[in-house]
Design a protein around this motif. Structure first.
Motif, mmCIF file in Angstrom:
data_model
loop_
_atom_site.group_PDB
_atom_site.id
_atom_site.type_symbol
_atom_site.label_atom_id
_atom_site.label_comp_id
_atom_site.label_asym_id
_atom_site.label_seq_id
_atom_site.Cartn_x
_atom_site.Cartn_y
_atom_site.Cartn_z
ATOM 1 N N ASP A 96 -4.009 0.922 10.052
ATOM 2 C CA ASP A 96 -2.586 0.917 10.425
ATOM 3 C C ASP A 96 -2.263 -0.388 11.161
ATOM 4 O O ASP A 96 -2.050 -0.410 12.369
ATOM 5 N N LYS A 135 0.050 -3.997 10.408
ATOM 6 C CA LYS A 135 1.003 -4.595 9.478
ATOM 7 C C LYS A 135 0.478 -5.876 8.829
ATOM 8 O O LYS A 135 0.752 -6.146 7.663
ATOM 9 N N GLN A 174 -1.820 -4.863 6.059
ATOM 10 C CA GLN A 174 -1.018 -4.259 4.979
ATOM 11 C C GLN A 174 -0.293 -5.341 4.183
ATOM 12 O O GLN A 174 -0.234 -5.297 2.952
ATOM 13 N N SER A 203 -1.270 -6.115 0.303
ATOM 14 C CA SER A 203 -0.177 -5.823 -0.648
ATOM 15 C C SER A 203 0.297 -7.083 -1.361
ATOM 16 O O SER A 203 0.649 -7.045 -2.555
#
Length: 476
Positions: A230, A232, A235, A239
């Motif tokens: 978790d 950012k 992520q 991504s």
């Protein structure tokens, strides 16, 4: 209301912690625990509070970490000017020295490198990394970060061979770092999660090289390994490269899914110029291939506006850096010019001495030297003493005692002065101002003023008396 309550609780915790006089390490851990990717103004205020406490406690390493964390947050939020300001602040406050904790020194140089890279100053960016490269051996955490940053610069320079090699090294060193972790890794959670980034970057590098099978292996590994993290920043990285990969292999649904995750992160958390532009460019490409012209045009306009804003900001920062460089160059030119004048003066003096011995002293049988010659020698000696004082030369006091015999003895009759104190008194006898003494001895004006005050106390010189006249009267 909830944010205000949390801020109050945080300040109460800091005040309570300060009253208990915690260690510097505990404050560093608080700074590390503040999540970087989602950090903004509130987190900067918290770090500022910690910096104030660390400053009062004399925790210089913690103070340096605080400024560098703020600089990195501003860098992440695309405010390069403020990011440079805080790295400069750490340097101006003399927090980055040979005695500073190496981790703080490492972050200082790597953050500066990132900032120069954003401005397109890649040679300077590499130079910053080279400054610390030789000091990170046998530390897999620093090694992977360094390799990862080198790789990014090489990639921008178009040297894909070096970039791929550096990304591979970063990937292996990050893996090594994770294996070495102790069971209790609470204080290293941010570092640990950050160490997963090289997986996706390596996948992206293989994709650029057209090696899609290798790219697939690392992209899938990145998605799998970071699924439950978790954070950012992780992520976004995972991504982004997943979105690029699926876009290239024609899986537009998955590409859109991952790129929209990135878009959401850069809008609210990760406003870095390069990241923001890269996401929008991929979205334009995606919607163009999907035949959605309206969406492609929308993001094209957004990209133009973003580039215009970034170019203006980067130009402003480059102008600041160019002015600073020009100032430094002018100072060096003046120093070289001054050195040339000094050399010319010394050469002239030497010629005069030679002429004196060969043309004036030759043939004289009397030991008595005329007063005008003595006066000339005194002037020469005075000039030598003055020059040595300005250079802060170790020989200054010895030559000064030749120029002014008995000065040191008279001072020692009054008080048992140290050699450094007699040297300071000699500067005052030569009538140098506070500003001059500070400049010649590489200290601050405040330090010189303090020394003067202490000297008055030792010598019982009244406050209303002129200290320069006092020293002149001493030798009468």
């Amino acid at each position: 209301m909830a944010k205000k309550l949390l801020s109050c609780l945080f300040l109460f915790f800091l005040l309570y912690s300060f009253s208990q006089k915690p260690s510097e390490e505990s404050f560093k851990n608080i700074i590390f625990d503040i999540k970087f990717t989602t950090a903004g103004d509130q987190e900067i205020k918290k770090i500022d509070s910690i910096i104030s406490i660390c400053h009062q406690s004399g925790y210089k390493n913690c103070e340096a970490f605080g400024y560098l964390k703020i600089a990195n947050i501003y860098n992440k939020n695309n405010d390069i000017k403020k990011a440079f300001y805080y790295t400069d602040l750490a340097e101006k406050k003399n927090l980055i020295t040979s005695e500073t904790d190496f981790e703080a020194v490492f972050y200082f140089y790597t953050i500066r490198s990132l900032l120069y890279q954003k401005l397109g100053e890649r040679v300077k960016a590499i130079k910053m990394l080279d400054e610390v490269a030789g000091r990170v051996k046998d530390n897999s955490y620093f090694e992977y970060l360094l390799e990862w940053q080198y790789a990014g610069i090489y990639n921008e320079m178009g040297d894909r061979k070096k970039a791929l090699k550096a990304y591979k090294n970063a990937y292996l060193k990050a893996k090594e770092y994770r294996k070495k972790q102790d069971p209790d890794i609470r204080n290293n959670l941010n570092k640990l999660s950050n160490s997963y980034k090289p997986i996706a970057y390596l996948g992206g590098m293989y994709q650029q090289a057209g090696k899609m099978d290798s790219a697939k292996i690392y992209i899938e590994e990145a998605l799998r390994e970071t699924k439950n993290i978790d954070e950012k920043g992780i992520q976004y990285t995972t991504s982004f490269y997943a979105g690029e990969y699926y876009l290239q292999v024609g899986d537009y649904k998955k590409a859109q899914h991952h790129l929209l995750i990135c878009k959401n992160i850069v809008v609210y958390h990760y406003k870095s110029q390069n990241n923001h532009e890269a996401v929008i460019e991929n979205l334009i490409n995606l919607y163009g291939k999907m035949g959605q012209k309206d969406s492609a045009n929308y993001y094209s306009k957004e990209l133009l506006a973003l580039k215009s804003s970034n170019e203006a900001q980067n130009k402003e920062q480059k102008d600041i850096l160019d002015k600073r460089q020009a100032t430094e160059d002018n100072i060096k030119k003046k120093e070289r010019k001054t050195l040339m004048y000094i050399c010319a003066g010394l050469l002239t003096g030497m010629i005069c001495v030679v002429l004196y011995f060969f043309y004036f002293k030759k043939g004289k049988t009397e030991n008595t030297i005329p007063s005008e010659i003595i006066s000339g020698q005194d002037n020469d000696l005075f000039e030598q003493v003055t020059m040595l004082a300005k250079e802060n030369n170790p020989e200054f006091l010895t030559r000064f005692n030749d120029y002014c015999p008995g000065f040191s003895e008279k001072l020692l009759e009054i008080e048992n002065f140290k050699s450094s104190e007699i040297r300071f008194c000699a500067y005052l006898y030569l009538n140098f101002s506070t500003k001059d003494i500070a400049e010649y001895t590489f200290t601050s004006v405040r330090t010189v003023q303090t020394k003067k005050y202490r000297l008055r106390k030792k010598l019982n010189i009244p406050n209303e008396a002129d200290i320069y006249l006092w020293f002149r009267d001493l030798m009468k």
